[in-house]
Design a protein around this motif. Structure first.
Motif, PDB file in Angstrom:
ATOM      1  N   VAL A 166      22.120  46.147  56.840  1.00 29.01           N
ATOM      2  CA  VAL A 166      23.490  46.474  57.232  1.00 29.01           C
ATOM      3  C   VAL A 166      23.600  47.979  57.435  1.00 29.01           C
ATOM      4  O   VAL A 166      23.232  48.767  56.562  1.00 29.01           O
ATOM      5  N   GLU A 167      24.129  48.380  58.597  1.00 34.60           N
ATOM      6  CA  GLU A 167      24.297  49.810  58.880  1.00 34.60           C
ATOM      7  C   GLU A 167      25.745  50.237  58.693  1.00 34.60           C
ATOM      8  O   GLU A 167      26.029  51.159  57.925  1.00 34.60           O
ATOM      9  N   HIS A 168      26.687  49.609  59.409  1.00 38.59           N
ATOM     10  CA  HIS A 168      28.108  49.935  59.296  1.00 38.59           C
ATOM     11  C   HIS A 168      28.830  48.772  58.619  1.00 38.59           C
ATOM     12  O   HIS A 168      28.623  47.605  58.979  1.00 38.59           O
ATOM     13  N   TYR A 169      29.672  49.103  57.677  1.00 37.58           N
ATOM     14  CA  TYR A 169      30.403  48.107  56.889  1.00 37.58           C
ATOM     15  C   TYR A 169      31.882  48.487  56.950  1.00 37.58           C
ATOM     16  O   TYR A 169      32.292  49.500  56.419  1.00 37.58           O
ATOM     17  N   VAL A 170      32.677  47.651  57.633  1.00 34.28           N
ATOM     18  CA  VAL A 170      34.093  47.941  57.825  1.00 34.28           C
ATOM     19  C   VAL A 170      34.914  46.908  57.059  1.00 34.28           C
ATOM     20  O   VAL A 170      34.742  45.697  57.252  1.00 34.28           O
ATOM     21  N   GLY A 171      35.811  47.382  56.210  1.00 37.91           N
ATOM     22  CA  GLY A 171      36.653  46.490  55.424  1.00 37.91           C
ATOM     23  C   GLY A 171      38.118  46.627  55.804  1.00 37.91           C
ATOM     24  O   GLY A 171      38.658  47.733  55.815  1.00 37.91           O
ATOM     25  N   LEU A 172      38.749  45.507  56.142  1.00 43.17           N
ATOM     26  CA  LEU A 172      40.191  45.459  56.402  1.00 43.17           C
ATOM     27  C   LEU A 172      40.884  44.924  55.158  1.00 43.17           C
ATOM     28  O   LEU A 172      40.520  43.867  54.644  1.00 43.17           O
ATOM     29  N   THR A 173      41.883  45.637  54.655  1.00 45.47           N
ATOM     30  CA  THR A 173      42.611  45.310  53.424  1.00 45.47           C
ATOM     31  C   THR A 173      41.652  45.039  52.265  1.00 45.47           C
ATOM     32  O   THR A 173      41.692  43.990  51.649  1.00 45.47           O
ATOM     33  N   PRO A 174      40.790  46.001  51.944  1.00 47.30           N
ATOM     34  CA  PRO A 174      39.820  45.822  50.862  1.00 47.30           C
ATOM     35  C   PRO A 174      40.480  45.921  49.494  1.00 47.30           C
ATOM     36  O   PRO A 174      41.648  46.300  49.362  1.00 47.30           O
ATOM     37  N   LEU A 175      39.718  45.586  48.449  1.00 52.80           N
ATOM     38  CA  LEU A 175      40.276  45.610  47.088  1.00 52.80           C
ATOM     39  C   LEU A 175      39.178  45.816  46.059  1.00 52.80           C
ATOM     40  O   LEU A 175      38.883  44.963  45.234  1.00 52.80           O
ATOM     41  N   TRP A 176      38.579  47.000  46.070  1.00 54.08           N
ATOM     42  CA  TRP A 176      37.477  47.296  45.164  1.00 54.08           C
ATOM     43  C   TRP A 176      37.923  47.345  43.707  1.00 54.08           C
ATOM     44  O   TRP A 176      37.109  47.142  42.800  1.00 54.08           O
ATOM     45  N   ASP A 177      39.197  47.628  43.478  1.00 49.36           N
ATOM     46  CA  ASP A 177      39.715  47.648  42.106  1.00 49.36           C
ATOM     47  C   ASP A 177      40.520  46.389  41.807  1.00 49.36           C
ATOM     48  O   ASP A 177      41.235  46.316  40.811  1.00 49.36           O
ATOM     49  N   GLY A 178      40.428  45.397  42.679  1.00 50.77           N
ATOM     50  CA  GLY A 178      41.141  44.147  42.449  1.00 50.77           C
ATOM     51  C   GLY A 178      42.616  44.247  42.797  1.00 50.77           C
ATOM     52  O   GLY A 178      43.106  45.270  43.267  1.00 50.77           O
ATOM     53  N   THR A 179      43.329  43.164  42.546  1.00 54.93           N
ATOM     54  CA  THR A 179      44.759  43.129  42.836  1.00 54.93           C
ATOM     55  C   THR A 179      45.550  42.777  41.582  1.00 54.93           C
ATOM     56  O   THR A 179      45.066  42.063  40.706  1.00 54.93           O
ATOM     57  N   ARG A 180      46.770  43.290  41.543  1.00 53.19           N
ATOM     58  CA  ARG A 180      47.705  42.975  40.461  1.00 53.19           C
ATOM     59  C   ARG A 180      48.910  42.211  41.006  1.00 53.19           C
ATOM     60  O   ARG A 180      49.959  42.162  40.353  1.00 53.19           O
ATOM     61  N   THR A 181      48.792  41.625  42.185  1.00 55.45           N
ATOM     62  CA  THR A 181      49.921  40.960  42.816  1.00 55.45           C
ATOM     63  C   THR A 181      50.494  39.857  41.943  1.00 55.45           C
ATOM     64  O   THR A 181      49.761  39.112  41.287  1.00 55.45           O
ATOM     65  N   LEU A 182      51.813  39.780  41.894  1.00 54.53           N
ATOM     66  CA  LEU A 182      52.557  38.783  41.112  1.00 54.53           C
ATOM     67  C   LEU A 182      52.243  38.834  39.623  1.00 54.53           C
ATOM     68  O   LEU A 182      52.544  37.894  38.895  1.00 54.53           O
ATOM     69  N   GLY A 183      51.614  39.941  39.205  1.00 51.83           N
ATOM     70  CA  GLY A 183      51.262  40.045  37.792  1.00 51.83           C
ATOM     71  C   GLY A 183      50.141  39.121  37.361  1.00 51.83           C
ATOM     72  O   GLY A 183      49.952  38.875  36.163  1.00 51.83           O
ATOM     73  N   LEU A 184      49.344  38.620  38.332  1.00 55.67           N
ATOM     74  CA  LEU A 184      48.307  37.645  37.992  1.00 55.67           C
ATOM     75  C   LEU A 184      47.213  38.237  37.127  1.00 55.67           C
ATOM     76  O   LEU A 184      46.656  37.549  36.269  1.00 55.67           O
ATOM     77  N   ALA A 185      46.871  39.519  37.358  1.00 57.84           N
ATOM     78  CA  ALA A 185      45.829  40.126  36.539  1.00 57.84           C
ATOM     79  C   ALA A 185      46.266  40.183  35.078  1.00 57.84           C
ATOM     80  O   ALA A 185      45.500  39.868  34.162  1.00 57.84           O
ATOM     81  N   GLU A 186      47.524  40.583  34.862  1.00 62.28           N
ATOM     82  CA  GLU A 186      48.035  40.650  33.505  1.00 62.28           C
ATOM     83  C   GLU A 186      48.128  39.256  32.883  1.00 62.28           C
ATOM     84  O   GLU A 186      47.829  39.049  31.703  1.00 62.28           O
ATOM     85  N   LEU A 187      48.535  38.275  33.705  1.00 59.78           N
ATOM     86  CA  LEU A 187      48.621  36.902  33.215  1.00 59.78           C
ATOM     87  C   LEU A 187      47.245  36.384  32.813  1.00 59.78           C
ATOM     88  O   LEU A 187      47.085  35.714  31.788  1.00 59.78           O
ATOM     89  N   ASN A 188      46.243  36.727  33.596  1.00 56.79           N
ATOM     90  CA  ASN A 188      44.881  36.314  33.270  1.00 56.79           C
ATOM     91  C   ASN A 188      44.424  36.950  31.964  1.00 56.79           C
ATOM     92  O   ASN A 188      43.788  36.301  31.120  1.00 56.79           O
TER      93      ASN A 188
END
Length: 311
Positions: A166-188
């Motif tokens: 792999v030479e070029h790696y393009v990410g659309l809406t990436p999430l290297w630190d994860g998501t906290r949407t809807l509080g799911l991370a906290e719920l988990n």
């Protein structure tokens, strides 16, 4: 209470899958050879227009085939109806797959991908890249991924030897630190603290083995960020984010640190860009950044498009 909320989460995810499957489908390009039980294309999931011409030979101008990697609860047809023909028109050999199907999932989840644990999907991607390289004769490929497709391929790059290919790696809406949407991370985290983590896993895993991996603080993300971060030497990364991302919360989770990593927030360049998480996959402003990332030696100024009627 915690179990009841997780049941609601599962329902929301299933509903989201239905919405994505109902998205626009495109006519198939040249049919691809079989790529395994989880990657078999169906009548409801043809390759998007411009993709999977297995007779395409890369040009000197664009020597790397582009592999498009869709997001969670999407497939190649729904996710890449805009980017695949665009890249083909610009002279690229374009390939796409639907990965991570769950053969046990009921409709409409049977028509979408990204449901398997990302480690397994990364092995599937590795096989697909090998097939693309064999068909085209290319030494390397470029990856353009959306959502899960911006994250999962890096497991292939970092842990399965993909950095060699792999030479070029393009990410659309990436999430290297994860998501906290809807509080799911906290719920988990609460579920884990109360000893319900294994139970939650048993509920979600048969349906979506990757879902908990997206959450901020997950073991998968901890491994991805180990040893100095997700960036791998020798790979050029471009991460494209939107401030209106409702799935990756906060959107800044998509930032990547690295010597050869470029972070782009659409609204920093074009305040009129209103695309949210899904719409970035169909965004003409984002597409200009993608083209520049794939061919940095011929990068062009990005043009902002007006929003709404002119007065």
């Amino acid at each position: 209470m915690v179990r009841r909320r997780w049941a609601v989460v599962v329902g929301v995810l299933a509903a989201a899958a239905g919405l994505l499957v109902a998205g626009p489908l495109t006519a198939p390009a040249t049919a691809a050879p079989s790529i395994g039980i989880n990657g078999i294309t169906t009548l409801l999931d043809p390759p998007p227009s411009g993709a999977n011409d297995w007779h395409c030979k890369p040009s000197d101008e664009h020597p790397n085939p582009v592999v498009l990697v869709h997001g969670l609860f999407a497939n190649q047809a729904a996710n890449w109806g805009y980017f695949a023909p665009l890249l083909a028109r610009h002279g690229y050999c374009v390939f796409s797959l639907t990965y991570g199907r769950n053969p046990l999932a009921p409709p409409p989840l049977s028509q979408v991908g990204g449901l398997q644990p990302m480690q397994e999907s990364a092995h599937e991607l590795a096989r697909f890249v090998a097939k693309v390289r064999d068909a085209t004769g290319a030494d390397k490929v470029d990856i353009v991924g959306h959502s899960e497709g911006s994250l999962m391929p890096n497991y292939y790059v970092k842990f399965l030897g993909g950095d060699e290919y792999v030479e070029h790696y393009v990410g659309l809406t990436p999430l290297w630190d994860g998501t906290r949407t809807l509080g799911l991370a906290e719920l988990n985290n609460i579920a884990v603290q109360f000893g319900l983590g294994p139970g939650v896993g048993l509920v979600l895993a048969p349906l979506c083995g990757s879902c908990r991996q997206f959450l901020h603080g997950s073991p998968f993300l901890a491994k991805m960020n180990s040893d100095g971060g997700p960036a791998v030497d020798g790979v050029s990364y471009t991460m494209i984010m939107t401030k209106y991302d409702e799935a990756v919360v906060p959107y800044t989770s998509g930032r990547m640190d690295g010597e050869d990593a470029t972070n782009i927030v659409l609204q920093d360049y074009c305040p009129s860009a209103l695309s949210e998480h899904v719409a970035v996959g169909f965004d003409p402003v984002a597409s200009q950044f993608v083209l520049n990332a794939l061919d940095p030696n011929h990068a062009r100024p990005v043009r902002c498009y007006p929003v709404g009627p002119k007065h």
